[in-house]
Design a protein around this motif. Structure first.
Motif, PDB file in Angstrom:
ATOM      1  N   ARG A 259       0.847  -1.185   0.000  1.00  0.00           N
ATOM      2  CA  ARG A 259       0.000   0.000   0.000  1.00  0.00           C
ATOM      3  C   ARG A 259       0.886   1.240   0.000  1.00  0.00           C
ATOM      4  O   ARG A 259       1.829   1.335   0.751  1.00  0.00           O
ATOM      5  N   GLY A 260       0.576   2.258  -0.808  1.00  0.00           N
ATOM      6  CA  GLY A 260       1.325   3.510  -0.880  1.00  0.00           C
ATOM      7  C   GLY A 260       0.421   4.677  -0.497  1.00  0.00           C
ATOM      8  O   GLY A 260      -0.710   4.494  -0.065  1.00  0.00           O
ATOM      9  N   PHE A 261       0.915   5.888  -0.682  1.00  0.00           N
ATOM     10  CA  PHE A 261       0.125   7.084  -0.391  1.00  0.00           C
ATOM     11  C   PHE A 261      -0.649   7.473  -1.638  1.00  0.00           C
ATOM     12  O   PHE A 261      -0.149   7.400  -2.753  1.00  0.00           O
ATOM     13  N   THR A 262      -1.859   7.928  -1.409  1.00  0.00           N
ATOM     14  CA  THR A 262      -2.641   8.400  -2.547  1.00  0.00           C
ATOM     15  C   THR A 262      -2.230   9.835  -2.866  1.00  0.00           C
ATOM     16  O   THR A 262      -1.603  10.527  -2.048  1.00  0.00           O
ATOM     17  N   LEU A 263      -2.583  10.287  -4.035  1.00  0.00           N
ATOM     18  CA  LEU A 263      -2.260  11.649  -4.452  1.00  0.00           C
ATOM     19  C   LEU A 263      -2.895  12.672  -3.509  1.00  0.00           C
ATOM     20  O   LEU A 263      -2.287  13.674  -3.155  1.00  0.00           O
ATOM     21  N   ILE A 264      -4.088  12.421  -3.062  1.00  0.00           N
ATOM     22  CA  ILE A 264      -4.778  13.328  -2.141  1.00  0.00           C
ATOM     23  C   ILE A 264      -4.006  13.434  -0.827  1.00  0.00           C
ATOM     24  O   ILE A 264      -3.824  14.533  -0.296  1.00  0.00           O
ATOM     25  N   GLU A 265      -3.532  12.343  -0.291  1.00  0.00           N
ATOM     26  CA  GLU A 265      -2.773  12.370   0.961  1.00  0.00           C
ATOM     27  C   GLU A 265      -1.484  13.186   0.811  1.00  0.00           C
ATOM     28  O   GLU A 265      -1.134  13.986   1.682  1.00  0.00           O
ATOM     29  N   VAL A 266      -0.797  13.012  -0.296  1.00  0.00           N
ATOM     30  CA  VAL A 266       0.447  13.755  -0.539  1.00  0.00           C
ATOM     31  C   VAL A 266       0.150  15.248  -0.659  1.00  0.00           C
ATOM     32  O   VAL A 266       0.854  16.087  -0.088  1.00  0.00           O
ATOM     33  N   LEU A 267      -0.907  15.620  -1.370  1.00  0.00           N
ATOM     34  CA  LEU A 267      -1.265  17.023  -1.516  1.00  0.00           C
ATOM     35  C   LEU A 267      -1.659  17.658  -0.184  1.00  0.00           C
ATOM     36  O   LEU A 267      -1.318  18.809   0.085  1.00  0.00           O
ATOM     37  N   VAL A 268      -2.367  16.940   0.655  1.00  0.00           N
ATOM     38  CA  VAL A 268      -2.754  17.458   1.970  1.00  0.00           C
ATOM     39  C   VAL A 268      -1.513  17.709   2.824  1.00  0.00           C
ATOM     40  O   VAL A 268      -1.384  18.749   3.481  1.00  0.00           O
ATOM     41  N   VAL A 269      -0.570  16.790   2.813  1.00  0.00           N
ATOM     42  CA  VAL A 269       0.663  16.965   3.583  1.00  0.00           C
ATOM     43  C   VAL A 269       1.446  18.176   3.067  1.00  0.00           C
ATOM     44  O   VAL A 269       1.948  18.989   3.845  1.00  0.00           O
ATOM     45  N   LEU A 270       1.556  18.328   1.742  1.00  0.00           N
ATOM     46  CA  LEU A 270       2.259  19.477   1.171  1.00  0.00           C
ATOM     47  C   LEU A 270       1.563  20.790   1.521  1.00  0.00           C
ATOM     48  O   LEU A 270       2.220  21.800   1.798  1.00  0.00           O
ATOM     49  N   LEU A 271       0.248  20.801   1.515  1.00  0.00           N
ATOM     50  CA  LEU A 271      -0.501  21.993   1.878  1.00  0.00           C
ATOM     51  C   LEU A 271      -0.250  22.369   3.336  1.00  0.00           C
ATOM     52  O   LEU A 271      -0.007  23.534   3.651  1.00  0.00           O
ATOM     53  N   ILE A 272      -0.276  21.413   4.216  1.00  0.00           N
ATOM     54  CA  ILE A 272      -0.024  21.678   5.640  1.00  0.00           C
ATOM     55  C   ILE A 272       1.396  22.192   5.844  1.00  0.00           C
ATOM     56  O   ILE A 272       1.621  23.157   6.577  1.00  0.00           O
ATOM     57  N   MET A 273       2.365  21.594   5.174  1.00  0.00           N
ATOM     58  CA  MET A 273       3.763  22.048   5.301  1.00  0.00           C
ATOM     59  C   MET A 273       3.908  23.474   4.770  1.00  0.00           C
ATOM     60  O   MET A 273       4.622  24.293   5.358  1.00  0.00           O
TER      61      MET A 273
END
Length: 174
Positions: A12-26
């Motif tokens: 299992r990997g990270f979905t595109l939505i999860e990566v975008l949310v993390v980048l937005l928070i950072m």
């Protein structure tokens, strides 16, 4: 015993939505830290105004102690101090001295020098003579929408005041 179902990947990997949310928070965190760390125009201008008050006070004191006139000039974007040499000429104070030439931060300016009992001048110049007190003067410093007035009285009280003339200014006694 583990069985795998054909067509289903067990990794299992990270979905595109999860990566975008993390980048937005950072990005939000970095933006907030940058806004907190960088002082606003008013704070930066206050530091510059306090520095100039202390340097003008130092120039007046040095003039009285050394018996030589010290001058201050400004071109609006910076300022420098001058001293009477042994030959009687004005010479700029060098880089190793606390009264060395200084440049204001980008966008900051000095303007509206008014000296007591003197008509308006085209040049911004003060002279601190060793045998008398300098006349009272005011000058303005600005950076963006921030403004301060530096005011000197005939008794040697040099203050940084809000440009409106109200408020509690800090006093540097000479």
């Amino acid at each position: 015993m583990r069985t795998s179902v054909p067509g289903i990947n067990s990794r299992r990997g990270f979905t595109l939505i999860e990566v975008l949310v993390v980048l937005l928070i950072m990005g939000l965190i970095v933006g907030l830290v940058a806004a907190v760390v960088q002082p606003d125009d008013r704070a930066r201008l206050r530091v510059e105004a306090d520095r100039l008050v202390q340097l003008l006070d130092l120039a007046a004191t040095q003039s009285r102690l050394t018996g030589r006139s010290i001058g201050w000039t400004s071109d609006g974007a910076g300022y420098r101090f001058w001293r009477i040499s042994d030959s009687g000429d004005w010479e700029q104070i060098g880089a190793g001295d606390p009264l060395r030439a200084r440049t204001l931060p980008q966008g900051a300016s000095i303007s509206n020098l008014r000296i007591e009992t003197m008509p308006s001048q085209d040049t911004m110049r003060l002279v601190f003579a060793p045998d008398d007190f300098a006349p009272a003067f005011t000058l303005e410093m600005s950076l963006g929408r921030a403004r301060y007035t530096l005011a000197d009285s005939p008794v040697g009280e040099l203050r940084v005041l809000p440009a409106t003339g109200t408020g509690d200014g800090q006093v540097a006694q000479r």
